[in-house]
Every structure is written in C-alpha cells, then in structure tokens.
Design an enzyme around this catalytic site. Sequence first.
Site: not given
Ligand code: NAD
Length: 227
Positions: A7, A12, A42, A65, A119, A132, A136
């Site tokens: 991801g 992040i 994927d 991630n 998270s 969600y 986690k």
């Molecule tokens: P984001 O949507 O910006 O990025 C997520 C990435 O994961 C994307 O590039 C997407 O293409 C990829 N992805 C989705 N499904 C996929 C799959 N099946 N196979 C491969 N790649 C896949 O999200 P983010 O906010 O950067 O989140 C990243 C991580 O951080 C996640 O695990 C999310 O749960 C966690 N997180 C985010 C937050 C927040 O507030 N943004 C808070 C706590 C935890």
Amino acid sequence: MRVLVTGGASGIGRAVAEAFAAQGDEVVVGDLTPPPGGLPMDVTDPGSVARALDAAGPLDVLVSNAGVVGGGGPLTDLPLEVFDHAVAVNLRGAFIVLQAAARRMIAAGTAGAIVTVSSIGARQPTAGLGHYEATKAGLDALTRTAALELAPHGIRVNGVAPGPVHTPLTAGLMADPVARAAWESRIPLRRIATTDDVTPLVLFLASPAARHLTGTVVPVDGGQLLT
Ligand code: NAD
C-alpha cells in the site's frame, strides 16, 4: 536494507517508502495501483502477493501497511460487503503478506523486521467504524503471535497504531469542519497527525536500534488513547 511497503503508493505507506529511501535503503512499493517502478500487488490474492514478493527479492524489512475503511456506519446497518472487504484487506490480506514474507525471511536466514500498520481504533471505539476496528484488533493479535513464533528466527514483529492522519483515506472526513473539529477535540495534543508524524516510528521499529522490541503495537496518536 531492502524494504517492501505494501500500500505504498499513497498516504502513510508512500511517506514511509520515501523516508526509508531518504535514509539510503532500497525500497520496493507493492500496491494495487503501483507507482512507476513499483510492483502490482493485491494483498487479498495469495498468487499476486507471491509474485510480488518473488519480484521484490530478498527482504530485510516488511511494512504491512495496505488497508481500507471502505465505508462505515452503525453495526446494525453495516452492509456485509463492507465488513467482508475490510477483513479481506486489513486482516486476511495482512496475514497473507506476513506469512509469505516471513517464510522467505526464514528460508534466507534473514533476521528481519516486520512492521504492521494498525490503528488506535483497535483499542478505542468510534461509532461507525466497528468493522474497521475489528480488523485492526485482529491485526494486533496477529502481530503478537507472529512476534512470538518468529523470535527464534531473529525476526522481530511490531506495529504502529496511528490516530487520525491526513491522507487520501481521511480527506473526505477532514474536509468537513465539524467532523474535523470532533476528531481534534479527542486528541490531547489537539492536532490531526501528518504522515511525517508516523514515519519516524516505523523507521525506528525496523531499525537495529529497536533490537530488543518485539510484539508491541505503539500508538502515535497525540495522546488520544489517554482520553
Ligand atoms: P490510503 O488510502 O492513502 O493508502 C492506502 C493504500 O493501500 C493505497 O495506495 C491503496 O491502493 C492500497 N491498497 C488498498 N487495498 C489494497 C490491496 N488489496 N492490495 C494492495 N494495496 C492496497 O490510506 P492511509 O491513510 O495511508 O492508510 C494506510 C494504513 O494506515 C492503513 O492500514 C490504514 O488502516 C492505516 N491507518 C490510517 C489512519 C488515517 O487516519 N489515515 C489512521 C490509522 C491507521
């Protein structure tokens, strides 16, 4: 070090990939929509994960991630498809990647490091995000068991648990001033995180400086879990 970030095309994961690269590490990004030079991956598909890991070559570090929220709502209204998709990516997908990467590290004799991106929602509920948060919490359990089982191989497994972070995932929410203020009011440090608030912790947990840490999931949340 050679690092794979799942991801890693956005948010992040992207910031983490850039931070490893900035300190001189070789970084491979695996994503559904990979950036130029990245690998299509994927995480819900074991064949896709195996192909990406084979193409990535021997890894020292995995940052697991990739994750989705994919909708939300009270549990009594939540469509089963939303629940299933979150489980498929955040929990089952993280397991597929962890298992495949750990097997390769063991076979190569690499005393590597795995960092999962969890998270604080795993520990603190927010109405509407139950699906969600359940994934986690499952990921945290997986992180602990993996740490225990991989310790004899010298492989450490830890997680980071961010509070809300400005990324494309949360952009819609943060664009709503009322929703944003509600989130900020829950954070003692009164600020939604940026990705740069999260990356140093990931780099630390992956580094030799964290050599005696395994099985921990460290919050990076401006104190939100205190409230
Ligand atoms: P984001 O949507 O910006 O990025 C997520 C990435 O994961 C994307 O590039 C997407 O293409 C990829 N992805 C989705 N499904 C996929 C799959 N099946 N196979 C491969 N790649 C896949 O999200 P983010 O906010 O950067 O989140 C990243 C991580 O951080 C996640 O695990 C999310 O749960 C966690 N997180 C985010 C937050 C927040 O507030 N943004 C808070 C706590 C935890």
